[in-house]
Design an enzyme around this catalytic site. Sequence first.
Site, mmCIF file in Angstrom:
data_model
loop_
_atom_site.group_PDB
_atom_site.id
_atom_site.type_symbol
_atom_site.label_atom_id
_atom_site.label_comp_id
_atom_site.label_asym_id
_atom_site.label_seq_id
_atom_site.Cartn_x
_atom_site.Cartn_y
_atom_site.Cartn_z
ATOM 1 C CG ASP A 198 -1.670 1.134 1.550
ATOM 2 O OD1 ASP A 198 -2.727 1.032 0.339
ATOM 3 O OD2 ASP A 198 -1.782 1.978 2.192
ATOM 4 C CD GLU A 256 -2.268 2.578 -3.508
ATOM 5 O OE1 GLU A 256 -3.192 3.151 -3.845
ATOM 6 O OE2 GLU A 256 -1.906 2.419 -2.263
#
Length: 511
Positions: A198, A256
Amino acid sequence: MFYQVYPRSFADSDGDGVGDLGGVREKMGYLELLGVDALWICPVMRSPQADGGYDVADPRDIDPLFGGLAAFDELIAEAHDREIKVTMDLVPNHTSVEHPWFTAALEAAPGSPERARYLFRDGRGPDGAEPPNNWPSIFGGPAWTRVTEPDGTPGQWYLHIFAPEQPDLNWENPEVAADFEKTLRFWLDRGVDGFRIDVAHGMAKPDGLPDMAKVETKMLVHDDDDPRFNNPGVHAIHRRIRAVLDDYPHAVSIGEVWVDDNTRFGEYVRPDELHLAFNFRLAETPYTAEGVREAITHSLDAVSGVGAPPTWTLSNHDIEREVTRYGGGRIGVARARAMTMVELALPGAVFVYNGAELGLPNVDDLPEDALRDPVWERSGHTERGRDGCRVPIPWEGSTTPFGFTTGTPWLPIPADWADRTVEAQLETLHSTLSLYRLAIDLRGTRPEFAGDRIEWYGSPDGCLAFRRPGGLICVLNASDGPIQLPPGEVLLASAPVADDRLPANAAAWLV
């Protein structure tokens, strides 16, 4: 092909209205039938759920909401029995306020080792009442919250690029990196096949935390000059992560990465950093042949210089579903089906968000009292947030909640989704689910999909076509009327082809 599972919305095995790992395990046969190679499971670690699990209180435990560690071990075993790999979400940029480290930091004094794990700073102004800089939070409001010191006086501020419940970690502190390595090995030793990282372009902060030149901020609106992200120091962090993964040759890391510049994006997937990085350009592109072609070219160019595979996705848990983005209703479904075929015809890794294979739209009329995304509260009820793309999956039956749960679903499921259930679509030859199944199977078995590049093919205005080295030709008709297909046998089309003419808002594969 990776299949993204948003666990609380996938399938509920215990009737509490929230999807869980037991539900994912129960639906493993469906995932095998769909033809997925690997799962990406959104965060299931122990968390107070202030931001859908992206506020992690214990990164080395599974939250009881999702079934605990035993349920996760059982899911991995079931998936591996079906030759499906399992990747999980990890959150290195921040923790929950309920993480023991942050609790200790609040109890400790300014300048203490406990506070050095996070980004605590004195405020500006004579009494320190102003935030340390002008950074906004992605979720609205300032990116700083002032704490009350143990003696009851107003004290320092801590940085949270996201919600106040998500304090940013200080990655210059060696304890932070060492603990994350421990987390990586904990899950890899349990059989996990890799991680989606993330905010992989975050973590490293600029020296001195300078003010931003522009302070407007919104979810998924990004700028390569934003000092909160994409600082050069992040690459040393990824090299350290990669060094751990290299001890587990089967494992993959997927970042990401919201970075526009091709050169800077490519730096994240150099041979000693991430294996893959999400390029969201295709998901951000309007439905036009020119825009789609530009997005594909850009995405291929972004990784070609470092020899990494491209990645493709049309939606995820943060993005409005493609059916709605492309116009909604029948035209939105038709365009989403066509774009799925374009995506699956491209070289590289494809990520499918749960429910995309059912042609689900966004649900943009959820009752206000049902909204859970922190964006809703942080924006002062001016932005509804991402709940509309997180509504639970309809599985079977003719009435809501369509087999998702025996209880009350955490977000309401529209009553008119009866024709969109897995059950209904499996029984319909030309359903969106049937199209996905056949397309995924062909992509994995036909030699025409060979090669790691594409060649653009001549096409009429409002259309695009490309050829894979193995011989596959993909045609997208984004114009307003039917077009003549090039010579070849139609392998698959997203809409009926008559007399070698492809309808508007459709795509076809030819060999």
